[in-house]
Design an enzyme around this catalytic site. Structure first.
Site, PDB file in Angstrom:
ATOM      1  N   HIS A  51     -89.411  38.319 -50.499  1.00 23.27           N
ATOM      2  CA  HIS A  51     -90.095  38.347 -49.218  1.00 23.27           C
ATOM      3  C   HIS A  51     -91.047  39.538 -49.168  1.00 23.27           C
ATOM      4  O   HIS A  51     -91.034  40.412 -50.037  1.00 23.27           O
ATOM      5  CB  HIS A  51     -89.078  38.433 -48.084  1.00 23.27           C
ATOM      6  CG  HIS A  51     -88.248  37.201 -47.933  1.00 23.27           C
ATOM      7  ND1 HIS A  51     -87.250  37.100 -47.002  1.00 23.27           N
ATOM      8  CD2 HIS A  51     -88.258  36.008 -48.591  1.00 23.27           C
ATOM      9  CE1 HIS A  51     -86.676  35.910 -47.076  1.00 23.27           C
ATOM     10  NE2 HIS A  51     -87.272  35.226 -48.043  1.00 23.27           N
ATOM     11  N   GLU A  53     -91.175  42.278 -47.375  1.00 20.20           N
ATOM     12  CA  GLU A  53     -90.602  43.626 -47.342  1.00 20.20           C
ATOM     13  C   GLU A  53     -90.158  44.076 -48.731  1.00 20.20           C
ATOM     14  O   GLU A  53     -90.343  45.239 -49.097  1.00 20.20           O
ATOM     15  CB  GLU A  53     -89.411  43.683 -46.364  1.00 20.20           C
ATOM     16  CG  GLU A  53     -89.768  43.336 -44.940  1.00 20.20           C
ATOM     17  CD  GLU A  53     -89.644  41.853 -44.612  1.00 20.20           C
ATOM     18  OE1 GLU A  53     -89.496  41.536 -43.418  1.00 20.20           O
ATOM     19  OE2 GLU A  53     -89.698  40.987 -45.530  1.00 20.20           O
ATOM     20  N   CYS A  76     -85.437  39.557 -42.514  1.00 22.81           N
ATOM     21  CA  CYS A  76     -84.310  38.629 -42.549  1.00 22.81           C
ATOM     22  C   CYS A  76     -82.990  39.385 -42.732  1.00 22.81           C
ATOM     23  O   CYS A  76     -82.949  40.494 -43.254  1.00 22.81           O
ATOM     24  CB  CYS A  76     -84.502  37.573 -43.632  1.00 22.81           C
ATOM     25  SG  CYS A  76     -84.326  38.186 -45.314  1.00 22.81           S
ATOM     26  N   CYS A  85     -83.518  41.243 -46.269  1.00 21.90           N
ATOM     27  CA  CYS A  85     -84.536  42.297 -46.301  1.00 21.90           C
ATOM     28  C   CYS A  85     -84.118  43.514 -45.476  1.00 21.90           C
ATOM     29  O   CYS A  85     -84.431  44.647 -45.838  1.00 21.90           O
ATOM     30  CB  CYS A  85     -85.869  41.761 -45.795  1.00 21.90           C
ATOM     31  SG  CYS A  85     -86.613  40.556 -46.915  1.00 21.90           S
TER      32      CYS A  85
END
Length: 150
Positions: A51, A53, A76, A85
């Site tokens: 993701h 991040e 998330c 994350c």
């Protein structure tokens, strides 16, 4: 020195690099800032990949410790194809996170923010480019609203 608004706009632009390339995942952007300088950038990878991040943390490396993160969507907080994350952000030692919008996905919605706060990270939610972010994440937000996001 850039303002918080300017850094959040950088995160919006970073997320736009992922438009149409993330499958069912939202095209999120994240920027990591330390001492007024961008030290990390990331956007959502193709479905199954890291993701935004995580990509920004990898880009920042050790500079993430004590830094501020600007992300377009709440980090998330669950295991899916990738890990949470929010846990990666706290493990990296970030000090503050600006969240563009809360993730409405039921497995996340508010949990990522709460995890960050529970681990001593200051979190600021909303107030910058919310309409632009909602437009950029429209497909994802529509799937969640229809109960079709898994």
């Amino acid at each position: 020195m850039k303002t918080d608004q300017e850094f959040m706009w950088e995160a919006v632009l970073e997320g736009r690099k992922a438009q149409g390339k993330t499958g069912t995942n939202p095209p999120v952007g994240a920027i990591i800032v330390k001492d007024g300088e961008i030290v990390g950038r990331g956007h959502t990878s193709q479905l199954g990949g890291p993701h935004a991040e995580i990509n920004a943390l990898r880009d920042a490396g050790d500079k993430a410790k004590g830094a501020t993160v600007y992300c377009t969507l709440e980090p998330c907080s669950h295991w899916g194809r990738t890990g949470p994350c929010c846990e990666a952000l706290t493990a990296a030692g970030v000090a503050k996170v600006y969240v563009g919008i809360v993730d409405p996905y039921p497995k996340v919605s508010g949990r990522g923010i709460q995890h960050l706060r529970d681990h001593g990270v200051e979190v600021v939610v909303g107030g910058m480019f919310e309409e632009e972010i909602k437009t950029d994440l429209k497909d994802f937000l529509d799937r969640v609203a229809a109960g079709k996001q898994s």
